[in-house]
Motif scaffolding. Structure first.
Motif, PDB file in Angstrom:
ATOM      1  N   ASP A   1      74.346  -6.142 156.721  1.00 45.47           N
ATOM      2  CA  ASP A   1      73.532  -6.272 155.504  1.00 45.47           C
ATOM      3  C   ASP A   1      73.821  -7.600 154.801  1.00 45.47           C
ATOM      4  O   ASP A   1      72.900  -8.290 154.348  1.00 45.47           O
ATOM      5  CB  ASP A   1      73.801  -5.120 154.540  1.00 45.47           C
ATOM      6  N   TYR A   2      75.102  -7.953 154.701  1.00 44.66           N
ATOM      7  CA  TYR A   2      75.479  -9.207 154.050  1.00 44.66           C
ATOM      8  C   TYR A   2      74.871 -10.390 154.794  1.00 44.66           C
ATOM      9  O   TYR A   2      74.332 -11.310 154.174  1.00 44.66           O
ATOM     10  CB  TYR A   2      77.002  -9.347 153.986  1.00 44.66           C
ATOM     11  N   MET A   3      74.933 -10.371 156.117  1.00 44.02           N
ATOM     12  CA  MET A   3      74.408 -11.493 156.892  1.00 44.02           C
ATOM     13  C   MET A   3      72.889 -11.581 156.769  1.00 44.02           C
ATOM     14  O   MET A   3      72.330 -12.680 156.765  1.00 44.02           O
ATOM     15  CB  MET A   3      74.841 -11.384 158.358  1.00 44.02           C
ATOM     16  N   THR A   4      72.218 -10.437 156.637  1.00 41.40           N
ATOM     17  CA  THR A   4      70.773 -10.457 156.413  1.00 41.40           C
ATOM     18  C   THR A   4      70.458 -11.141 155.085  1.00 41.40           C
ATOM     19  O   THR A   4      69.557 -11.994 155.004  1.00 41.40           O
ATOM     20  CB  THR A   4      70.202  -9.021 156.417  1.00 41.40           C
TER      21      THR A   4
ATOM     22  N   LYS B   1      68.819 -15.959 151.872  1.00 33.38           N
ATOM     23  CA  LYS B   1      69.166 -17.011 150.919  1.00 33.38           C
ATOM     24  C   LYS B   1      68.864 -18.384 151.519  1.00 33.38           C
ATOM     25  O   LYS B   1      68.279 -19.248 150.857  1.00 33.38           O
ATOM     26  CB  LYS B   1      70.637 -16.923 150.532  1.00 33.38           C
ATOM     27  N   GLY B   2      69.215 -18.582 152.773  1.00 35.10           N
ATOM     28  CA  GLY B   2      68.938 -19.860 153.435  1.00 35.10           C
ATOM     29  C   GLY B   2      67.449 -20.137 153.541  1.00 35.10           C
ATOM     30  O   GLY B   2      66.994 -21.258 153.299  1.00 35.10           O
ATOM     31  N   MET B   3      66.671 -19.101 153.894  1.00 36.12           N
ATOM     32  CA  MET B   3      65.222 -19.278 153.993  1.00 36.12           C
ATOM     33  C   MET B   3      64.605 -19.591 152.633  1.00 36.12           C
ATOM     34  O   MET B   3      63.701 -20.424 152.530  1.00 36.12           O
ATOM     35  CB  MET B   3      64.580 -18.043 154.608  1.00 36.12           C
ATOM     36  N   LEU B   4      65.094 -18.931 151.589  1.00 34.02           N
ATOM     37  CA  LEU B   4      64.587 -19.199 150.242  1.00 34.02           C
ATOM     38  C   LEU B   4      64.901 -20.623 149.805  1.00 34.02           C
ATOM     39  O   LEU B   4      64.056 -21.314 149.223  1.00 34.02           O
ATOM     40  CB  LEU B   4      65.170 -18.199 149.241  1.00 34.02           C
TER      41      LEU B   4
END
Length: 71
Positions: free
Chosen positions: A43-46, A51-54
């Protein structure tokens, strides 16, 4: 996509793997390598990926707001 974005993506993927491996290693070192905690890592990695995509989207398109007016 801008020049250098491919390199930034590769760095992010490498960093992602390092973060995930580190979290898993920490669980193993503490004897807490159970399904519940492994699921929390997933879940954290998702969220980390989102966050990176945003951040990429904001950098490429800027901030955008949708709103309604009374007019």
């Amino acid at each position: 996509m801008k020049e250098g974005d491919g390199l930034a993506k590769k760095k992010r993927e490498t960093l992602r793997k390092e973060v995930e491996e580190s979290l898993k290693e920490q669980l193993q070192a503490k004897g807490a390598d159970i399904d519940l905690f492994n699921d929390q890592i997933k879940d954290y990695m998702t969220m980390w990926d989102l966050k990176g995509m945003l951040k990429d989207d904001i950098q490429e398109n800027g901030l955008r707001l949708n709103y309604a007016t009374a007019n």
